[in-house]
Write a protein that holds these residues in place. Sequence first.
Motif, PDB file in Angstrom:
ATOM      1  N   VAL A  71      59.626  32.158  44.948  1.00  0.00           N
ATOM      2  CA  VAL A  71      59.678  33.326  44.067  1.00  0.00           C
ATOM      3  C   VAL A  71      58.267  33.886  43.957  1.00  0.00           C
ATOM      4  CG1 VAL A  71      60.260  34.196  41.782  1.00  0.00           C
ATOM      5  CG2 VAL A  71      61.600  32.333  42.781  1.00  0.00           C
ATOM      6  N   SER A  72      58.100  35.122  44.345  1.00  0.00           N
ATOM      7  CA  SER A  72      56.804  35.792  44.280  1.00  0.00           C
ATOM      8  C   SER A  72      56.947  37.046  43.427  1.00  0.00           C
ATOM      9  CB  SER A  72      56.315  36.162  45.688  1.00  0.00           C
ATOM     10  OG  SER A  72      55.118  36.932  45.626  1.00  0.00           O
ATOM     11  N   TYR A  73      56.156  37.102  42.364  1.00  0.00           N
ATOM     12  CA  TYR A  73      56.181  38.266  41.473  1.00  0.00           C
ATOM     13  C   TYR A  73      54.745  38.737  41.298  1.00  0.00           C
ATOM     14  CZ  TYR A  73      57.105  41.221  37.409  1.00  0.00           C
ATOM     15  OH  TYR A  73      57.198  42.285  36.548  1.00  0.00           O
ATOM     16  N   GLY A  74      54.454  39.870  41.857  1.00  0.00           N
ATOM     17  CA  GLY A  74      53.101  40.400  41.786  1.00  0.00           C
ATOM     18  C   GLY A  74      53.127  41.909  41.909  1.00  0.00           C
ATOM     19  N   GLY A  75      52.044  42.441  42.424  1.00  0.00           N
ATOM     20  CA  GLY A  75      51.992  43.889  42.572  1.00  0.00           C
ATOM     21  C   GLY A  75      50.738  44.321  43.283  1.00  0.00           C
ATOM     22  N   ARG A  76      50.665  45.590  43.493  1.00  0.00           N
ATOM     23  CA  ARG A  76      49.479  46.183  44.089  1.00  0.00           C
ATOM     24  C   ARG A  76      49.332  47.594  43.542  1.00  0.00           C
ATOM     25  NH1 ARG A  76      53.350  46.116  48.271  1.00  0.00           N
ATOM     26  NH2 ARG A  76      53.853  48.166  49.139  1.00  0.00           N
ATOM     27  N   GLY A  77      48.106  48.032  43.491  1.00  0.00           N
ATOM     28  CA  GLY A  77      47.829  49.336  42.910  1.00  0.00           C
ATOM     29  C   GLY A  77      46.468  49.329  42.230  1.00  0.00           C
ATOM     30  N   GLN A  78      46.244  50.340  41.418  1.00  0.00           N
ATOM     31  CA  GLN A  78      44.933  50.497  40.789  1.00  0.00           C
ATOM     32  C   GLN A  78      44.627  49.381  39.805  1.00  0.00           C
ATOM     33  OE1 GLN A  78      44.843  54.424  39.116  1.00  0.00           O
ATOM     34  NE2 GLN A  78      44.712  55.452  41.107  1.00  0.00           N
ATOM     35  N   ILE A  79      45.610  48.972  39.011  1.00  0.00           N
ATOM     36  CA  ILE A  79      45.361  47.924  38.023  1.00  0.00           C
ATOM     37  C   ILE A  79      45.083  46.595  38.716  1.00  0.00           C
ATOM     38  CG2 ILE A  79      46.371  46.650  36.099  1.00  0.00           C
ATOM     39  CD1 ILE A  79      47.964  49.106  35.388  1.00  0.00           C
ATOM     40  N   THR A  80      45.850  46.276  39.755  1.00  0.00           N
ATOM     41  CA  THR A  80      45.637  45.020  40.476  1.00  0.00           C
ATOM     42  C   THR A  80      44.281  44.996  41.148  1.00  0.00           C
ATOM     43  OG1 THR A  80      48.026  44.867  40.857  1.00  0.00           O
ATOM     44  CG2 THR A  80      46.604  43.492  42.228  1.00  0.00           C
ATOM     45  N   GLU A  81      43.858  46.125  41.717  1.00  0.00           N
ATOM     46  CA  GLU A  81      42.553  46.174  42.373  1.00  0.00           C
ATOM     47  C   GLU A  81      41.414  45.972  41.379  1.00  0.00           C
ATOM     48  OE1 GLU A  81      42.342  49.831  44.453  1.00  0.00           O
ATOM     49  OE2 GLU A  81      43.800  49.255  46.007  1.00  0.00           O
ATOM     50  N   MET A  82      41.556  46.475  40.163  1.00  0.00           N
ATOM     51  CA  MET A  82      40.506  46.308  39.173  1.00  0.00           C
ATOM     52  C   MET A  82      40.395  44.858  38.704  1.00  0.00           C
ATOM     53  SD  MET A  82      39.008  49.139  38.962  1.00  0.00           S
ATOM     54  CE  MET A  82      37.964  48.741  37.556  1.00  0.00           C
ATOM     55  N   GLN A  83      41.471  44.080  38.838  1.00  0.00           N
ATOM     56  CA  GLN A  83      41.449  42.688  38.427  1.00  0.00           C
ATOM     57  C   GLN A  83      40.877  41.765  39.495  1.00  0.00           C
ATOM     58  OE1 GLN A  83      45.554  42.004  37.425  1.00  0.00           O
ATOM     59  NE2 GLN A  83      45.312  42.765  35.325  1.00  0.00           N
ATOM     60  N   GLN A  84      40.609  42.306  40.680  1.00  0.00           N
ATOM     61  CA  GLN A  84      40.062  41.506  41.760  1.00  0.00           C
ATOM     62  C   GLN A  84      38.583  41.831  41.962  1.00  0.00           C
ATOM     63  OE1 GLN A  84      41.653  39.121  43.425  1.00  0.00           O
ATOM     64  NE2 GLN A  84      43.566  39.490  42.318  1.00  0.00           N
ATOM     65  N   PRO A  85      37.740  40.822  42.232  1.00  0.00           N
ATOM     66  CA  PRO A  85      36.332  41.109  42.521  1.00  0.00           C
ATOM     67  C   PRO A  85      36.193  41.853  43.843  1.00  0.00           C
ATOM     68  CG  PRO A  85      36.821  38.790  42.919  1.00  0.00           C
ATOM     69  CD  PRO A  85      38.038  39.377  42.285  1.00  0.00           C
ATOM     70  N   PRO A  86      35.122  42.594  44.050  1.00  0.00           N
ATOM     71  CA  PRO A  86      34.931  43.317  45.307  1.00  0.00           C
ATOM     72  C   PRO A  86      34.883  42.358  46.496  1.00  0.00           C
ATOM     73  CG  PRO A  86      33.389  44.086  43.628  1.00  0.00           C
ATOM     74  CD  PRO A  86      34.039  42.865  43.077  1.00  0.00           C
ATOM     75  N   TYR A  87      35.157  42.911  47.698  1.00  0.00           N
ATOM     76  CA  TYR A  87      35.172  42.089  48.903  1.00  0.00           C
ATOM     77  C   TYR A  87      33.823  41.416  49.141  1.00  0.00           C
ATOM     78  CZ  TYR A  87      39.629  44.273  50.081  1.00  0.00           C
ATOM     79  OH  TYR A  87      40.940  44.703  50.063  1.00  0.00           O
ATOM     80  N   GLY A  88      32.739  42.149  48.896  1.00  0.00           N
ATOM     81  CA  GLY A  88      31.419  41.564  49.104  1.00  0.00           C
ATOM     82  C   GLY A  88      31.175  40.358  48.219  1.00  0.00           C
ATOM     83  N   GLN A  89      31.624  40.430  46.969  1.00  0.00           N
ATOM     84  CA  GLN A  89      31.443  39.305  46.061  1.00  0.00           C
ATOM     85  C   GLN A  89      32.308  38.117  46.484  1.00  0.00           C
ATOM     86  OE1 GLN A  89      32.006  40.314  41.959  1.00  0.00           O
ATOM     87  NE2 GLN A  89      31.981  38.179  41.271  1.00  0.00           N
ATOM     88  N   GLN A  90      33.531  38.368  46.956  1.00  0.00           N
ATOM     89  CA  GLN A  90      34.385  37.282  47.415  1.00  0.00           C
ATOM     90  C   GLN A  90      33.786  36.575  48.624  1.00  0.00           C
ATOM     91  OE1 GLN A  90      38.550  38.304  47.848  1.00  0.00           O
ATOM     92  NE2 GLN A  90      38.418  39.872  46.242  1.00  0.00           N
ATOM     93  N   ILE A  91      33.216  37.360  49.554  1.00  0.00           N
ATOM     94  CA  ILE A  91      32.588  36.742  50.730  1.00  0.00           C
ATOM     95  C   ILE A  91      31.364  35.952  50.328  1.00  0.00           C
ATOM     96  CG2 ILE A  91      31.433  37.246  52.922  1.00  0.00           C
ATOM     97  CD1 ILE A  91      33.280  39.648  53.216  1.00  0.00           C
ATOM     98  N   ALA A  92      30.561  36.517  49.402  1.00  0.00           N
ATOM     99  CA  ALA A  92      29.357  35.804  48.954  1.00  0.00           C
ATOM    100  C   ALA A  92      29.715  34.496  48.245  1.00  0.00           C
ATOM    101  CB  ALA A  92      28.540  36.698  48.024  1.00  0.00           C
ATOM    102  N   ASP A  93      30.786  34.505  47.448  1.00  0.00           N
ATOM    103  CA  ASP A  93      31.195  33.282  46.764  1.00  0.00           C
ATOM    104  C   ASP A  93      31.679  32.226  47.729  1.00  0.00           C
ATOM    105  OD1 ASP A  93      30.574  34.496  44.376  1.00  0.00           O
ATOM    106  OD2 ASP A  93      32.645  35.116  43.948  1.00  0.00           O
ATOM    107  N   THR A  94      32.234  32.661  48.877  1.00  0.00           N
ATOM    108  CA  THR A  94      32.737  31.703  49.850  1.00  0.00           C
ATOM    109  C   THR A  94      31.639  31.173  50.758  1.00  0.00           C
ATOM    110  OG1 THR A  94      34.857  32.859  49.873  1.00  0.00           O
ATOM    111  CG2 THR A  94      34.431  31.357  51.700  1.00  0.00           C
ATOM    112  N   VAL A  95      30.684  32.036  51.144  1.00  0.00           N
ATOM    113  CA  VAL A  95      29.669  31.657  52.127  1.00  0.00           C
ATOM    114  C   VAL A  95      28.495  30.928  51.473  1.00  0.00           C
ATOM    115  CG1 VAL A  95      28.045  32.551  53.820  1.00  0.00           C
ATOM    116  CG2 VAL A  95      30.344  33.508  53.650  1.00  0.00           C
TER     117      VAL A  95
END
Length: 240
Positions: free
Chosen positions: A213-237
């Motif tokens: 069961v997967s309940y989620g979404g995508r859109g402007q609100i979901t994007e604001m709840q996620q850190p930017p791609y650069g920050q995600q890569i920096a946290d991983t590397v």
Amino acid sequence: MTRPLLLLPLLLAACGNLSQVGKAPDFSPLEGSYQHHSLYSTPMPETADPDAPTDASSLWTGQTTSLLGDRRAAQRGDILTVVIEIDDKAEITNSTGRSRTGSRSMGIPQMFGIPQRIDESLPEGASMAEAVETDSGTSFKGDGSVSRKEKLTLRVAATVVEELPNGVLRIEGQQEVRVNYELRELIVTGYVRPADISRQNEITYDKIAGARVSYGGRGQITEMQQPPYGQQIADTVLPF
């Protein structure tokens, strides 16, 4: 030349997001999905011979369109309703304590005069009468707790996409609801027994084997709840 190549994936991802600026998220196409393929590949019922005797006026016909017919999903292409009512609560508390002390001593005060002879060659204050003496102590204490509460109530129509040789049905359901610039998506997959399907053509999630069961979404609100791609890569590397 190395730095531009490293920045290229970030630029491509940014361009993909920029193409959705000012637009609502698109729905996922049904064409090509398991549901679409199952519905269109289901053979149509054979046309009855007009000259053959008919029992259309009888209440005891076995067809699903009859008054007493079984309308439950039973084969590929049929549709049933999945009822999801999750109300889980778990509380776990653990406490562990451990302690240990030890003391050891060893000496040879008398042994045919040998310890006395050895004492003459030992440094001042050393004696074979108290050759070895050890003390040890350890202690450990641990506490842990888990508190979780989940509640989800949903209903979604699913399609039988496959009928296994043992009669078990594989189902898949997908539902998308778009409100303004936010799209909510619900996906349900799993395996069910035809006997577990109620007369209302419904089945609860706890009777679905391998339920996903997967309940989620995508859109402007979901994007604001996620850190930017650069920050995600920096946290991983970065290692620190």
